[in-house]
Design an enzyme around this catalytic site. Structure first.
Site, PDB file in Angstrom:
ATOM      1  N   GLU A   1       5.435 -17.848  -0.727  1.00  0.00           N
ATOM      2  CA  GLU A   1       5.020 -17.088   0.517  1.00  0.00           C
ATOM      3  C   GLU A   1       4.862 -17.742   1.751  1.00  0.00           C
ATOM      4  O   GLU A   1       5.349 -16.796   2.554  1.00  0.00           O
ATOM      5  CB  GLU A   1       2.682 -16.133   0.062  1.00  0.00           C
ATOM      6  CG  GLU A   1       2.932 -15.482  -0.397  1.00  0.00           C
ATOM      7  CD  GLU A   1       1.292 -15.174  -0.506  1.00  0.00           C
ATOM      8  OE1 GLU A   1       1.092 -16.470  -1.097  1.00  0.00           O
ATOM      9  OE2 GLU A   1       0.218 -14.454  -0.829  1.00  0.00           O
TER      10      GLU A   1
ATOM     11  N   ARG B   1       0.532 -15.631   8.302  1.00  0.00           N
ATOM     12  CA  ARG B   1       0.446 -15.317   7.017  1.00  0.00           C
ATOM     13  C   ARG B   1      -0.606 -14.280   7.692  1.00  0.00           C
ATOM     14  O   ARG B   1      -1.919 -14.702   8.408  1.00  0.00           O
ATOM     15  CB  ARG B   1      -0.053 -15.334   5.644  1.00  0.00           C
ATOM     16  CG  ARG B   1      -0.671 -14.194   5.171  1.00  0.00           C
ATOM     17  CD  ARG B   1      -1.045 -15.246   3.603  1.00  0.00           C
ATOM     18  NE  ARG B   1      -1.600 -13.632   2.570  1.00  0.00           N
ATOM     19  CZ  ARG B   1      -2.264 -14.100   1.731  1.00  0.00           C
ATOM     20  NH1 ARG B   1      -2.975 -15.802   1.576  1.00  0.00           N
ATOM     21  NH2 ARG B   1      -3.065 -12.978   1.054  1.00  0.00           N
TER      22      ARG B   1
ATOM     23  N   ASN C   1      -0.740 -20.507   6.530  1.00  0.00           N
ATOM     24  CA  ASN C   1      -1.297 -19.282   6.003  1.00  0.00           C
ATOM     25  C   ASN C   1      -2.671 -19.741   5.536  1.00  0.00           C
ATOM     26  O   ASN C   1      -3.143 -20.851   4.803  1.00  0.00           O
ATOM     27  CB  ASN C   1      -1.110 -19.342   4.022  1.00  0.00           C
ATOM     28  CG  ASN C   1      -1.685 -19.043   3.322  1.00  0.00           C
ATOM     29  OD1 ASN C   1      -2.388 -17.631   3.803  1.00  0.00           O
ATOM     30  ND2 ASN C   1      -1.043 -18.165   2.274  1.00  0.00           N
TER      31      ASN C   1
ATOM     32  N   ARG D   1     -14.461 -11.510  -6.319  1.00  0.00           N
ATOM     33  CA  ARG D   1     -14.425 -10.060  -5.836  1.00  0.00           C
ATOM     34  C   ARG D   1     -15.045  -8.961  -6.266  1.00  0.00           C
ATOM     35  O   ARG D   1     -14.316  -9.251  -7.732  1.00  0.00           O
ATOM     36  CB  ARG D   1     -13.424  -9.643  -4.873  1.00  0.00           C
ATOM     37  CG  ARG D   1     -12.936 -10.280  -3.233  1.00  0.00           C
ATOM     38  CD  ARG D   1     -12.312 -10.221  -2.282  1.00  0.00           C
ATOM     39  NE  ARG D   1     -11.221 -11.023  -2.622  1.00  0.00           N
ATOM     40  CZ  ARG D   1      -9.851 -11.347  -2.516  1.00  0.00           C
ATOM     41  NH1 ARG D   1      -9.045 -10.896  -2.195  1.00  0.00           N
ATOM     42  NH2 ARG D   1      -9.230 -12.459  -1.834  1.00  0.00           N
TER      43      ARG D   1
ATOM     44  N   HIS E   1      -1.302  -8.573  -0.799  1.00  0.00           N
ATOM     45  CA  HIS E   1       0.059  -9.440  -1.213  1.00  0.00           C
ATOM     46  C   HIS E   1       1.260  -9.145  -1.475  1.00  0.00           C
ATOM     47  O   HIS E   1       2.180  -9.587  -1.550  1.00  0.00           O
ATOM     48  CB  HIS E   1      -0.465  -8.949  -2.137  1.00  0.00           C
ATOM     49  CG  HIS E   1      -2.209 -10.251  -2.933  1.00  0.00           C
ATOM     50  ND1 HIS E   1      -2.567  -9.730  -3.614  1.00  0.00           N
ATOM     51  CD2 HIS E   1      -2.437 -11.063  -2.234  1.00  0.00           C
ATOM     52  CE1 HIS E   1      -3.980 -10.150  -3.926  1.00  0.00           C
ATOM     53  NE2 HIS E   1      -3.465 -11.437  -2.567  1.00  0.00           N
TER      54      HIS E   1
END
Ligand code: ADP
Length: 397
Positions: A380, A94, A8, A242, A182
């Site tokens: 993940e 990912r 990742n 963000r 996500h």
């Protein structure tokens, strides 16, 4: 023993996990690690699943080693480390953006890399770094199958209405759509919830992935039907750096009246806004919660307010709510933020158990609460490894 590696890769870090295949063909986590502070003062750490340190290395401040350089270091070390009996059969990555074209994990080839390259402007914080790792491995171990696992894929089948902007149809047809992100995290949460609470997993759930990046996903029977992120991972909730959703008029004003260039606006919205911008102090929730400054308090209050407001929007898509699941760095660890968000949903009959919440228990709502609340740590990396294994098996079959 055969093994699969998950990578990742972000702007300044690469998280990696090694999963061995047990005799039943199931994935068992053997080791995890992180290459950190790339471009600043790189370090690499790896430990076994029981916490034994396998590797710890740091480079001095200002060492300019790239993602590829550091992966080369890692592979050189891996050739002679205590887990070298694990035969790596594939590496999964990912990949943040797959647009509509990549609705499922894919085996990497040169053509795919080219197509994913074109999507870099849509995910400038992630996609270039995802691809840097893929390219580095292709150089280091060209014989090794690599699998791209897309964060957008989980949202692919959501209703068309949830993927449309109120823009001219031609733009939708040209790919200007709400994709959502996500997805690997949400897919894992959907699977775990089905194990922990099957009746709830079959119902209407909001999953809240609250990390440096943050979004909400409305899940009906374990499938995404709506989500707060859109065309890019800039939409929706306020995040570490963000802005989240913003009146598009602000962007026009910055460009046409305040003389900012497109690159400056991009930098502002991706890297200087969110918790960092509002607090003026830090993008890190842990730092802010230990801070006395009123600006830190306001940033945290706005984070929770925005999450409550966006959750309200998803309630309309779901037609009600049976449960909420918190995950990722803030969602798994920050009782204060969870409590603030749950209080904003109290009108739905959500009653939080503050004792369970403060101890980061799994079920954090009170018995009899009309809406259940859970904390489920995301994984993940495992999701990437599962997809990678199934693609490799498909190929071999
Ligand atoms: P990323 O999106 O980079 O994977 P993470 O899921 O690791 O992000 O989340 C990072 C965020 O989680 C940061 O704001 C960090 O402060 C917060 N966080 C991590 N651990 C804790 C903790 N124990 N208490 C509060 N916040 C935490």
């Amino acid at each position: 023993m055969k093994a699969v590696v998950s990578l990742n890769s972000g702007s300044s870090s690469i998280k990696f996990s090694l999963f061995a295949l047990d005799p039943q063909g199931q994935l068992m986590l053997s080791a995890t690690g992180k290459i950190d502070k790339i471009g600043i003062a790189p370090s690499v750490r790896a430990r076994t699943v029981d916490g034994t340190t396998l590797l710890e290395r740091e480079w001095p401040d200002g060492t300019s080693l790239s993602h590829a350089d550091l992966l080369t270091e890692l592979f050189a070390w891996a050739a002679d480390h205590p887990l070298k009996d694990r035969e790596i059969i594939a590496i999964g990555h990912r990949v943040v953006h797959g647009r509509a074209e990549f609705a499922a994990p894919r085996l990497v080839d040169a053509a795919l890399i080219g197509k994913l390259e074109d999507l870099c402007p849509l995910a400038p914080l992630h996609q270039p770094h995802n691809l840097a790792a893929i390219r580095a491995i292709a150089q280091l171990r060209p014989e090794l199958p690599q699998v791209a696992c897309f964060d957008t894929a989980f949202h692919h089948d959501k209703p068309v209405i949830a993927s449309r902007f109120a823009l001219p149809r031609a733009l939708h047809d040209r790919g200007i759509r709400r994709y959502g992100f996500h997805g690997l995290s949400y897919e894992y949460i959907a699977r775990r919830l089905a194990e922990i609470d099957p009746p709830l997993a079959a119902g209407r759930v909001i999953a809240a992935h609250l990390g440096n990046g943050a979004s909400l996903c409305a899940m009906m029977a374990g499938r995404s039907i709506d989500t707060t992120m859109g065309f890019t991972a800039l939409d929706g909730l306020m995040m570490g750096t963000r802005s989240g959703s913003l009146d598009p008029g602000v962007v026009l004003h910055l460009l046409t009246r305040m003389g900012m260039s497109a690159a400056e606006v991009e930098d502002l919205l991706y890297r200087k806004s969110g918790l960092l911008g509002v607090s003026g102090l830090s993008s890190d929730m842990r730092t802010l919660s230990g801070c006395e400054a009123p600006e830190a308090e306001e940033a945290m209050a706005l984070f929770a307010w925005r999450a409550g407001r966006e959750a309200g929007g998803l309630l309309s898509s779901l037609g009600g709510l049976d449960g909420i699941v918190f995950t990722a760095g803030i969602g798994e660890n920050d009782a204060g933020i969870r409590s603030r968000i749950c209080r904003r949903l109290e009108w739905l009959g959500l009653r939080i158990d503050e004792c369970a919440n403060i101890t980061n228990a799994t079920l954090i709502s009170l018995p009899g609460s009309a809406v259940k609340a859970y904390i489920i740590p995301t994984d993940e990396e495992r999701m990437i490894a599962l997809h990678t294994l199934s693609i490799v098996r498909e190929k071999a079959a």
